[in-house]
Design an enzyme around this catalytic site. Structure first.
Site, PDB file in Angstrom:
ATOM      1  N   GLN A   1       0.843  -1.190   0.000  1.00 24.95           N
ATOM      2  CA  GLN A   1       0.000   0.000   0.000  1.00 24.95           C
ATOM      3  C   GLN A   1       0.876   1.238   0.000  1.00 24.95           C
ATOM      4  OE1 GLN A   1      -2.321   1.966   3.213  1.00 24.95           O
ATOM      5  NE2 GLN A   1      -4.112   1.303   2.049  1.00 24.95           N
TER       6      GLN A   1
ATOM      7  N   CYS B   1      -6.590   7.106   5.300  1.00 25.46           N
ATOM      8  CA  CYS B   1      -6.000   7.361   6.618  1.00 25.46           C
ATOM      9  C   CYS B   1      -6.558   8.652   7.225  1.00 25.46           C
ATOM     10  CB  CYS B   1      -4.482   7.459   6.494  1.00 25.46           C
ATOM     11  SG  CYS B   1      -3.653   7.709   8.083  1.00 25.46           S
TER      12      CYS B   1
ATOM     13  N   ASN C   1     -15.377  -2.378   4.066  1.00 24.50           N
ATOM     14  CA  ASN C   1     -14.518  -2.360   5.249  1.00 24.50           C
ATOM     15  C   ASN C   1     -15.245  -1.617   6.371  1.00 24.50           C
ATOM     16  OD1 ASN C   1     -11.695  -0.418   6.266  1.00 24.50           O
ATOM     17  ND2 ASN C   1     -12.061  -2.516   6.880  1.00 24.50           N
TER      18      ASN C   1
ATOM     19  N   ASP D   1     -16.203  -2.540  10.831  1.00 24.60           N
ATOM     20  CA  ASP D   1     -17.003  -3.312  11.792  1.00 24.60           C
ATOM     21  C   ASP D   1     -17.136  -4.788  11.419  1.00 24.60           C
ATOM     22  OD1 ASP D   1     -17.242  -0.940  13.085  1.00 24.60           O
ATOM     23  OD2 ASP D   1     -19.392  -0.663  12.739  1.00 24.60           O
TER      24      ASP D   1
END
Length: 379
Positions: free
Chosen positions: A75, A106, A211, A213
């Site tokens: 990444q 991020c 993506n 939980d």
């Protein structure tokens, strides 16, 4: 359940380890792959494009892959299209990886205050320029992106970003169903994942991954059923629990009876192996044990350990000391029910730190400065 196609790479089950700074280094990826039997896709922690192009020593260590890692997945974080292009071309020409993921998710202040991470997709033209440079320099390597819903509920970007990604030739898109303002708090918005899948699916057949939980293998399957997404990206749910990837394989192969429920002894064995792998990777046993300290609370979550023993485990400075403390635990304890829920950071920040005037114009990119290209990678 059909496999997930990332360019030429078939990923079955359709499960990806989320890049996490300071966590998803080679030792942790090794553990996750071992539990999954090598099935799935395991992504490195975040690599900054400037540090890679400059061949920063720490960065070059972070992009080292074990011979058994196939495909090798990196990444990248970057905000300058030219630097991103150079980094991607370096990876392709020097055969440093088989897959490149770009970080636009991020939420940490040191990244967003300079216009990077989850702040960047707000600048549509900058996002497009970065993706164009990345895809154009990648050769045959697939390029994917991971992003959030947007900066906050008033500045959502995920649908525009998904459209731009399709137009620029990105191979797959992953969405964390939170805004940057939520950080890791609140509840992930799976409806947004469904909306992105519908939005992208109207113009392209590239995969959309969800993506947020996913705390159990059953959560992963439920997300795919409810959203229609093509695969899942698992982050905090595997902290101190690398065997979750074995559970995920079992879930997608309809073997729920094979879910792991390790005893304290089995967890202690994994803890010691994790610390050992870190020491071997860093070339120093003490540094490996020190780096492992952050994992102690995650591994022992829910078990009857006691605050004093947790403290001792978290200040261990050698493998012998760590092993000695682990042997003093009640190793016959069964897997505790309380260990199955959320783990890792759960707080929200509410306010996102951004460059001055960042929200004034979603297309003007003049707010991005040269120092936004971080010169270090990882956590």
């Amino acid at each position: 359940m059909s496999s997930l196609q990332i360019g030429p790479h078939s990923v079955q089950p359709p499960v990806v380890l989320a890049p996490m700074a300071g966590i998803t280094n080679a030792p942790f990826r090794t553990l996750c792959r071992e539990f999954s039997g090598g099935k799935g896709l395991f992504v490195s922690e975040m690599i900054t494009t400037r540090a890679l192009v400059e061949r920063n020593e720490k960065t070059m260590q972070l992009i080292h892959f074990d011979a058994t890692e196939k495909p090798r997945s990196i990444q990248l974080y970057g905000v300058d299209p030219d630097t991103v292009g150079k980094a991607v071309r370096m990876i392709a020409e020097e055969d440093l990886a088989d897959h490149i993921d770009l970080n636009f998710g991020c939420p940490v202040p040191k990244v967003t205050r300079k216009g990077g991470g989850s702040a960047l997709p707000y600048k549509r033209n900058l996002l497009r320029a970065i993706l164009r440079e990345a895809v154009g320099n990648a050769g045959s390597l697939p390029v994917t992106i991971k992003m959030r819903k947007g900066i906050d509920d008033d500045h959502l970007t995920f649908l525009d970003a998904g459209r731009i990604a399709v137009e620029e030739g990105v191979t797959a898109v992953a969405l964390h169903g939170r805004t940057a303002a939520q950080h890791y708090g609140g509840t992930a918005d799976w409806d947004a994942i469904a909306r992105l899948k519908e939005h992208v699916g109207a113009v392209s057949d590239i995969p959309v991954l969800g993506n947020g939980d996913i705390w159990s293998a059953d959560d992963a399957r439920r997300m795919m059923r409810e959203t229609g997404c093509d695969g899942v990206v698992v982050g905090r749910g595997c902290l101190g629990r690398p065997w979750l990837f074995g559970d995920l394989v079992a879930a997608f192969e309809d073997r729920p009876e094979d879910y792991a429920r390790p005893t304290m002894k089995e967890v202690a064995d994994v803890m010691l192996r994790h610390a050992t792998l870190l020491g071997e990777w860093l070339g120093d046993e003490a540094r490996g044990v020190i780096d492992f300290r952050k994992h102690v609370a995650w591994y022992t979550k829910g078990f009857s350990v006691g605050s004093e023993m947790r403290r001792k485990l978290a200040v261990s400075s050698s493998l012998a000391e760590l092993a000695d403390h682990l042997s003093a635990l009640d190793l016959d304890q069964p897997w505790p029910t309380g260990a199955d829920g959320p783990r890792g950071r759960t707080s929200g920040r509410n306010k996102v730190v951004l460059p001055d005037g960042w929200l004034n114009d979603p297309y003007d990119c003049t707010g991005v400065s040269a120092d936004a290209e971080l010169d270090t990678s990882g956590g």
